[in-house]
Design a protein around this motif. Structure first.
Motif, PDB file in Angstrom:
ATOM      1  N   PRO A  29       0.835  -1.206   0.000  1.00  0.00           N
ATOM      2  CA  PRO A  29       0.000   0.000   0.000  1.00  0.00           C
ATOM      3  C   PRO A  29       0.867   1.253   0.000  1.00  0.00           C
ATOM      4  O   PRO A  29       2.061   1.206   0.276  1.00  0.00           O
ATOM      5  CB  PRO A  29      -0.807  -0.126   1.289  1.00  0.00           C
ATOM      6  CG  PRO A  29      -0.709  -1.560   1.684  1.00  0.00           C
ATOM      7  CD  PRO A  29       0.627  -2.032   1.193  1.00  0.00           C
ATOM      8  N   GLU A  33      -1.767   5.118   3.042  1.00  0.00           N
ATOM      9  CA  GLU A  33      -2.612   3.994   3.446  1.00  0.00           C
ATOM     10  C   GLU A  33      -2.003   3.240   4.623  1.00  0.00           C
ATOM     11  O   GLU A  33      -2.723   2.800   5.534  1.00  0.00           O
ATOM     12  CB  GLU A  33      -2.814   3.055   2.265  1.00  0.00           C
ATOM     13  CG  GLU A  33      -3.669   3.646   1.153  1.00  0.00           C
ATOM     14  CD  GLU A  33      -3.640   2.812  -0.111  1.00  0.00           C
ATOM     15  OE1 GLU A  33      -4.635   2.882  -0.875  1.00  0.00           O
ATOM     16  OE2 GLU A  33      -2.637   2.105  -0.349  1.00  0.00           O
ATOM     17  N   GLU A  36      -2.781   5.021   7.885  1.00  0.00           N
ATOM     18  CA  GLU A  36      -4.126   4.742   8.383  1.00  0.00           C
ATOM     19  C   GLU A  36      -4.206   3.344   8.977  1.00  0.00           C
ATOM     20  O   GLU A  36      -4.852   3.121  10.007  1.00  0.00           O
ATOM     21  CB  GLU A  36      -5.145   4.909   7.261  1.00  0.00           C
ATOM     22  CG  GLU A  36      -5.248   6.332   6.733  1.00  0.00           C
ATOM     23  CD  GLU A  36      -5.535   7.344   7.835  1.00  0.00           C
ATOM     24  OE1 GLU A  36      -6.366   7.033   8.724  1.00  0.00           O
ATOM     25  OE2 GLU A  36      -4.921   8.425   7.820  1.00  0.00           O
ATOM     26  N   ARG A  37      -3.560   2.400   8.346  1.00  0.00           N
ATOM     27  CA  ARG A  37      -3.554   1.029   8.857  1.00  0.00           C
ATOM     28  C   ARG A  37      -2.857   0.969  10.214  1.00  0.00           C
ATOM     29  O   ARG A  37      -3.284   0.268  11.138  1.00  0.00           O
ATOM     30  CB  ARG A  37      -2.860   0.114   7.859  1.00  0.00           C
ATOM     31  CG  ARG A  37      -2.878  -1.358   8.224  1.00  0.00           C
ATOM     32  CD  ARG A  37      -2.249  -2.192   7.126  1.00  0.00           C
ATOM     33  NE  ARG A  37      -2.969  -2.074   5.859  1.00  0.00           N
ATOM     34  CZ  ARG A  37      -2.630  -2.694   4.744  1.00  0.00           C
ATOM     35  NH1 ARG A  37      -1.560  -3.492   4.728  1.00  0.00           N
ATOM     36  NH2 ARG A  37      -3.331  -2.530   3.641  1.00  0.00           N
TER      37      ARG A  37
END
Length: 345
Positions: A29, A33, A36-37
């Motif tokens: 990703p 991203e 956020e993960r």
């Protein structure tokens, strides 16, 4: 506070569609991203995986850079910040659209913003950032800031990073400034050794003999720098001369002995052993033994055996035994030492 309007404009101008890049070639990703993960993870394994992926993924878009900055500025966690900087170091150098973002960060008063911006701007060699970085590097350095409050430590780190960037960016033009700042904060001596070893080595005896503890520490910091083997080869003879000088600080001689030993040829190791055997005092013999031990040369084996059996200090006996195991293996080491003791790597 960050000038949000300026920063938003810079972010908007830097948008460019792109896929994430991994140093290992795998599909991962984007940095945004992964951020956020990382923040949404409730499981430690998932969080650790996201952090590991981040450190191997290059920021491509403005959103990626913003994600890294948000993590860096919000969470003073050493492991997280290290991962952020490892990701930032992978930024493609042909990304001029991202340069204004880092210039904006450097202009902010917060040390964390400056530290982040300096790293990104140096990676891109953003010319607009160079005078800003020099201005930060020229500020008065306080050696006590390295152990003070978090903001003070960040401010010191930003200046140190600015000096490091200038040394690599400008070369010898930055040398006078680094020397001046090392007089204020001896930790900068490490940068002198790292980037200006040939210019700095002749000063080490003078610095270490100075009664001022700051000068002495500066010398030891410079001698601790990990230098390129080619640079070490060019200064092999003067380093040997300092090893022979029994009036020099012992710690300084040991640090130089490590550098000498790591680059010595088999024939040179033979010469180091002769220097050891002819040394007039135990301290000097330990200095020469250090050089021989780290050489990893098969010619070092006889001296290693001598120290493993009869070394004057337990630390040297243990070190010699361990080096023999690394070179020869456990069984051969036991045979040479004439015992059946367990030998651990």
């Amino acid at each position: 506070m960050i000038a949000l309007l300026t920063l938003c404009a810079a972010l908007a101008s830097a948008q460019s569609p792109s896929s994430a890049v991994s140093t290992q070639g795998g599909a991962v990703p984007s940095v945004a991203e992964l951020k956020e993960r990382l923040l949404s993870a409730t499981d430690d394994a998932v969080r650790a995986k996201a952090l590991d992926d981040m450190r191997r993924t290059a920021p491509i878009t403005a959103q990626d850079v913003g994600a890294l900055y948000d993590l860096f500025s919000r969470f003073p966690n050493p492991e997280l910040r290290k991962a952020v900087m490892e990701s930032l170091a992978l930024i493609p150098r042909d990304s001029p659209q991202l340069e204004p973002i880092f210039v904006t960060y450097i202009r902010q008063p917060e040390p964390a913003s400056q530290l982040f911006g300096i790293n990104g701007a140096y990676r891109l060699r953003a010319r607009q950032a160079l005078p800003l970085i020099r201005k930060i590097a020229e500020q008065k350095l306080d050696a006590n800031s390295t152990t003070g409050m978090l903001r003070d430590r960040l401010a010191w780190n930003a200046q140190y990073e600015a000096l490091s960037a200038l040394a690599q960016w400008e070369g010898e033009k930055a040398l006078p400034l680094l020397r001046k700042q090392a007089d204020q904060s001896p930790q900068v001596g490490y940068l002198l050794g790292l980037f200006f070893w040939r210019e700095t080595l002749p000063d080490l005896p003078k610095w270490v003999r100075n009664p001022d503890p700051t000068s002495q520490q500066k010398a030891l910091e410079a001698a601790s720098a990990k230098i390129d083997p080619a640079e070490a080869r060019l200064t092999y003879a003067p380093m040997l001369a300092m090893l022979r000088d029994a009036t020099l600080d012992t710690e300084l001689r040991h640090k130089l002995a490590l550098k000498v030993g790591l680059i010595s040829t088999d024939d040179e190791v033979d010469a180091l052993i002769k220097e050891h055997d002819a040394a007039p005092d135990e301290t000097s013999r330990e200095v020469w033994a250090t050089a021989v031990f780290v050489s990893r040369s098969p010619h070092a084996v006889p001296l290693l055996v001598r120290y493993a059996k009869e070394g004057p200090k337990q630390s040297f006996r243990d070190g010699a035994r361990a080096e023999l195991v690394e070179l020869l293996g456990e069984a051969k080491t036991e045979d040479l030492l004439g015992d059946k003791k367990d030998v651990k790597k």
